[in-house]
Design a protein around this motif. Structure first.
Motif, PDB file in Angstrom:
ATOM      1  N   PHE A  63      -8.134  -0.992  -4.535  1.00 54.20           N
ATOM      2  CA  PHE A  63      -7.802  -0.560  -3.298  1.00 54.20           C
ATOM      3  C   PHE A  63      -9.174  -0.776  -2.284  1.00 54.20           C
ATOM      4  CE2 PHE A  63      -4.890   2.875  -5.225  1.00 54.20           C
ATOM      5  CZ  PHE A  63      -3.800   2.118  -5.516  1.00 54.20           C
ATOM      6  N   TRP A  64      -8.862  -1.820  -1.494  1.00 55.03           N
ATOM      7  CA  TRP A  64     -10.344  -2.304  -0.794  1.00 55.03           C
ATOM      8  C   TRP A  64     -10.115  -1.509   0.353  1.00 55.03           C
ATOM      9  CZ3 TRP A  64      -6.475  -6.410  -1.933  1.00 55.03           C
ATOM     10  CH2 TRP A  64      -6.915  -7.298  -2.868  1.00 55.03           C
ATOM     11  N   ALA A  65     -11.519  -1.041   0.786  1.00 53.80           N
ATOM     12  CA  ALA A  65     -11.761  -0.429   2.067  1.00 53.80           C
ATOM     13  C   ALA A  65     -11.055  -1.297   3.094  1.00 53.80           C
ATOM     14  CB  ALA A  65     -13.491  -0.487   2.372  1.00 53.80           C
ATOM     15  N   LEU A  66     -10.626  -0.260   4.058  1.00 62.60           N
ATOM     16  CA  LEU A  66      -9.889  -0.802   5.365  1.00 62.60           C
ATOM     17  C   LEU A  66     -10.684  -0.487   6.523  1.00 62.60           C
ATOM     18  CD1 LEU A  66      -7.489  -1.868   6.781  1.00 62.60           C
ATOM     19  CD2 LEU A  66      -6.383   0.615   6.766  1.00 62.60           C
ATOM     20  N   GLU A  67     -11.018  -1.535   7.197  1.00 62.45           N
ATOM     21  CA  GLU A  67     -11.805  -1.489   8.350  1.00 62.45           C
ATOM     22  C   GLU A  67     -10.748  -1.860   9.519  1.00 62.45           C
ATOM     23  OE1 GLU A  67     -15.768  -3.673  10.245  1.00 62.45           O
ATOM     24  OE2 GLU A  67     -15.683  -3.166   8.084  1.00 62.45           O
ATOM     25  N   ILE A  68     -11.160  -1.199  10.636  1.00 61.31           N
ATOM     26  CA  ILE A  68     -10.455  -1.592  11.715  1.00 61.31           C
ATOM     27  C   ILE A  68     -11.433  -1.987  12.873  1.00 61.31           C
ATOM     28  CG2 ILE A  68      -8.604  -1.008  13.723  1.00 61.31           C
ATOM     29  CD1 ILE A  68      -7.638  -0.717  10.631  1.00 61.31           C
ATOM     30  N   PRO A  69     -11.842  -3.327  12.697  1.00 54.89           N
ATOM     31  CA  PRO A  69     -12.931  -3.671  13.597  1.00 54.89           C
ATOM     32  C   PRO A  69     -12.631  -3.280  15.280  1.00 54.89           C
ATOM     33  CG  PRO A  69     -12.230  -5.508  12.423  1.00 54.89           C
ATOM     34  CD  PRO A  69     -11.270  -4.485  12.015  1.00 54.89           C
ATOM     35  N   GLY A  70     -13.617  -2.944  15.659  1.00 53.13           N
ATOM     36  CA  GLY A  70     -13.598  -2.292  17.281  1.00 53.13           C
ATOM     37  C   GLY A  70     -13.135  -0.983  17.176  1.00 53.13           C
ATOM     38  N   PHE A  77      -8.039   3.034   2.505  1.00 52.01           N
ATOM     39  CA  PHE A  77      -8.055   2.006   1.704  1.00 52.01           C
ATOM     40  C   PHE A  77      -6.643   1.269   1.700  1.00 52.01           C
ATOM     41  CE2 PHE A  77      -6.913   5.259  -1.756  1.00 52.01           C
ATOM     42  CZ  PHE A  77      -5.765   4.786  -2.064  1.00 52.01           C
ATOM     43  N   VAL A  78      -6.450   0.088   1.426  1.00 48.09           N
ATOM     44  CA  VAL A  78      -5.198  -0.612   1.053  1.00 48.09           C
ATOM     45  C   VAL A  78      -5.624  -1.557   0.148  1.00 48.09           C
ATOM     46  CG1 VAL A  78      -3.350  -1.965   2.046  1.00 48.09           C
ATOM     47  CG2 VAL A  78      -4.376  -0.196   3.599  1.00 48.09           C
ATOM     48  N   GLY A  79      -4.603  -1.832  -0.923  1.00 47.51           N
ATOM     49  CA  GLY A  79      -5.035  -2.786  -2.013  1.00 47.51           C
ATOM     50  C   GLY A  79      -4.051  -2.559  -2.926  1.00 47.51           C
ATOM     51  N   LEU A  80      -4.511  -3.251  -4.205  1.00 44.94           N
ATOM     52  CA  LEU A  80      -3.888  -3.256  -5.516  1.00 44.94           C
ATOM     53  C   LEU A  80      -4.556  -2.815  -6.617  1.00 44.94           C
ATOM     54  CD1 LEU A  80      -3.024  -6.922  -4.890  1.00 44.94           C
ATOM     55  CD2 LEU A  80      -1.382  -5.314  -4.480  1.00 44.94           C
ATOM     56  N   LEU A  81      -3.923  -2.061  -7.396  1.00 45.91           N
ATOM     57  CA  LEU A  81      -4.471  -1.432  -8.746  1.00 45.91           C
ATOM     58  C   LEU A  81      -3.608  -1.642  -9.888  1.00 45.91           C
ATOM     59  CD1 LEU A  81      -7.172   0.170  -8.556  1.00 45.91           C
ATOM     60  CD2 LEU A  81      -5.654   2.213  -8.845  1.00 45.91           C
ATOM     61  N   ARG A  82      -4.157  -1.720 -11.155  1.00 42.70           N
ATOM     62  CA  ARG A  82      -3.529  -1.520 -12.268  1.00 42.70           C
ATOM     63  C   ARG A  82      -3.087  -0.045 -12.330  1.00 42.70           C
ATOM     64  NH1 ARG A  82      -2.495  -6.331 -14.343  1.00 42.70           N
ATOM     65  NH2 ARG A  82      -4.240  -7.949 -14.084  1.00 42.70           N
ATOM     66  N   TYR A 108      -1.293  -0.072  10.949  1.00 46.50           N
ATOM     67  CA  TYR A 108      -2.417  -0.532  10.283  1.00 46.50           C
ATOM     68  C   TYR A 108      -2.004  -0.835   8.707  1.00 46.50           C
ATOM     69  CZ  TYR A 108      -5.371   0.351  14.219  1.00 46.50           C
ATOM     70  OH  TYR A 108      -5.985   0.661  15.560  1.00 46.50           O
ATOM     71  N   ALA A 109      -1.339   0.385   8.203  1.00 48.15           N
ATOM     72  CA  ALA A 109      -1.127   0.362   6.675  1.00 48.15           C
ATOM     73  C   ALA A 109      -0.359  -1.089   6.301  1.00 48.15           C
ATOM     74  CB  ALA A 109      -0.351   1.394   6.272  1.00 48.15           C
ATOM     75  N   THR A 110       1.127  -1.178   7.323  1.00 55.15           N
ATOM     76  CA  THR A 110       1.644  -2.172   6.941  1.00 55.15           C
ATOM     77  C   THR A 110       0.903  -3.383   7.114  1.00 55.15           C
ATOM     78  OG1 THR A 110       3.648  -0.837   7.795  1.00 55.15           O
ATOM     79  CG2 THR A 110       3.803  -3.158   7.743  1.00 55.15           C
ATOM     80  N   GLU A 111       0.236  -3.838   8.208  1.00 58.06           N
ATOM     81  CA  GLU A 111      -0.613  -5.055   8.323  1.00 58.06           C
ATOM     82  C   GLU A 111      -1.510  -5.506   7.082  1.00 58.06           C
ATOM     83  OE1 GLU A 111      -3.668  -7.372  11.414  1.00 58.06           O
ATOM     84  OE2 GLU A 111      -2.382  -5.508  12.164  1.00 58.06           O
ATOM     85  N   ALA A 112      -2.023  -4.261   6.710  1.00 63.81           N
ATOM     86  CA  ALA A 112      -3.030  -4.682   5.620  1.00 63.81           C
ATOM     87  C   ALA A 112      -2.412  -4.761   4.431  1.00 63.81           C
ATOM     88  CB  ALA A 112      -4.129  -3.265   5.628  1.00 63.81           C
ATOM     89  N   ALA A 113      -1.101  -3.941   4.303  1.00 62.89           N
ATOM     90  CA  ALA A 113      -0.459  -4.051   2.958  1.00 62.89           C
ATOM     91  C   ALA A 113       0.145  -5.693   2.933  1.00 62.89           C
ATOM     92  CB  ALA A 113       0.703  -3.207   2.773  1.00 62.89           C
ATOM     93  N   ARG A 114       0.347  -6.136   3.893  1.00 68.92           N
ATOM     94  CA  ARG A 114       1.022  -7.446   3.730  1.00 68.92           C
ATOM     95  C   ARG A 114      -0.058  -8.313   3.496  1.00 68.92           C
ATOM     96  NH1 ARG A 114       4.393  -6.326   8.918  1.00 68.92           N
ATOM     97  NH2 ARG A 114       6.356  -6.375   8.210  1.00 68.92           N
ATOM     98  N   LEU A 115      -1.344  -8.257   4.053  1.00 66.40           N
ATOM     99  CA  LEU A 115      -2.496  -9.123   3.576  1.00 66.40           C
ATOM    100  C   LEU A 115      -2.705  -9.014   2.009  1.00 66.40           C
ATOM    101  CD1 LEU A 115      -5.181  -8.298   5.993  1.00 66.40           C
ATOM    102  CD2 LEU A 115      -4.064 -10.396   5.875  1.00 66.40           C
TER     103      LEU A 115
END
Length: 187
Positions: A63-70, A77-82, A108-115
């Motif tokens: 679950f990576w840190a989520l930054e919103i530049p600017g 966080f958003v990411g992948l975990l076992r 933001y959650a949807t955009e980051a989750a797609r990544l």
């Protein structure tokens, strides 16, 4: 080596020590934690962050840190975990997100989750990614649906880490097979 996935408005990156105070404040917010058993103390939040970071060091994803530049250096966080508990659908990799309230409702959650999904399927070669949430967490369910994930009632389950009589025990499971994600990318 540092990890980063960049979207149009979001950045998924490795956690930094300076993220921990914002993480602790976020997890002390009853609104952020309303679909969890309770808020976290600063010590509990720090421990959770360390487990997330250790997972990343061990697995190569987390679950990576989520930054919103600017906007903000740390939005959650958003990411992948076992998944670390046993259920009818484990072992598996789940996608998850948790954002500070000022960052809700902005996509933001949807955009980051797609990544994260793209990374999971194309870089990590995962065959399926799941998401889980409580019956009442309609905002997360909406994100799962926007991501193209699907739910079958027979996959719903009682979370094994919650007491039998806990009101949040019943969980929904959403699935996304790699083939469906890749087909959706071509459309």
């Amino acid at each position: 080596m540092t990890f980063a996935l960049r979207g149009e408005r979001v950045l998924l990156r490795d956690w930094r020590d300076e993220d921990i105070p914002a993480w602790a404040a976020m997890n002390a917010d009853p609104e952020v934690r309303r679909y969890f058993p309770g808020v976290l103390t600063a010590e509990q939040a720090s421990g959770e962050a360390e487990r997330i970071r250790a997972h990343g060091a061990r697995e190569g994803f987390t679950f990576w840190a989520l930054e919103i530049p600017g906007v903000t250096d740390f939005a959650g966080f958003v990411g992948l975990l076992r998944t670390s508990f046993e259920a009818h659908f484990t072992p598996c990799v789940e996608i998850g997100w948790r954002l500070a309230t000022p960052c809700w409702g902005k996509g933001y959650a949807t955009e980051a989750a797609r990544l994260a999904l793209d990374h999971g399927f194309k870089t990590l070669g995962l065959e399926e990614i799941v998401a889980l949430t409580t019956l009442t967490n309609l905002p997360s369910q909406a994100v799962m649906q926007r991501l193209g994930m699907s739910r079958r009632e027979e996959d719903d389950f009682d979370h094994p880490r919650l007491a039998v009589d806990h009101p949040l025990r019943r969980h929904l499971l959403y699935r996304l097979p790699r083939a469906d994600w890749l087909a959706g990318q071509k459309a």
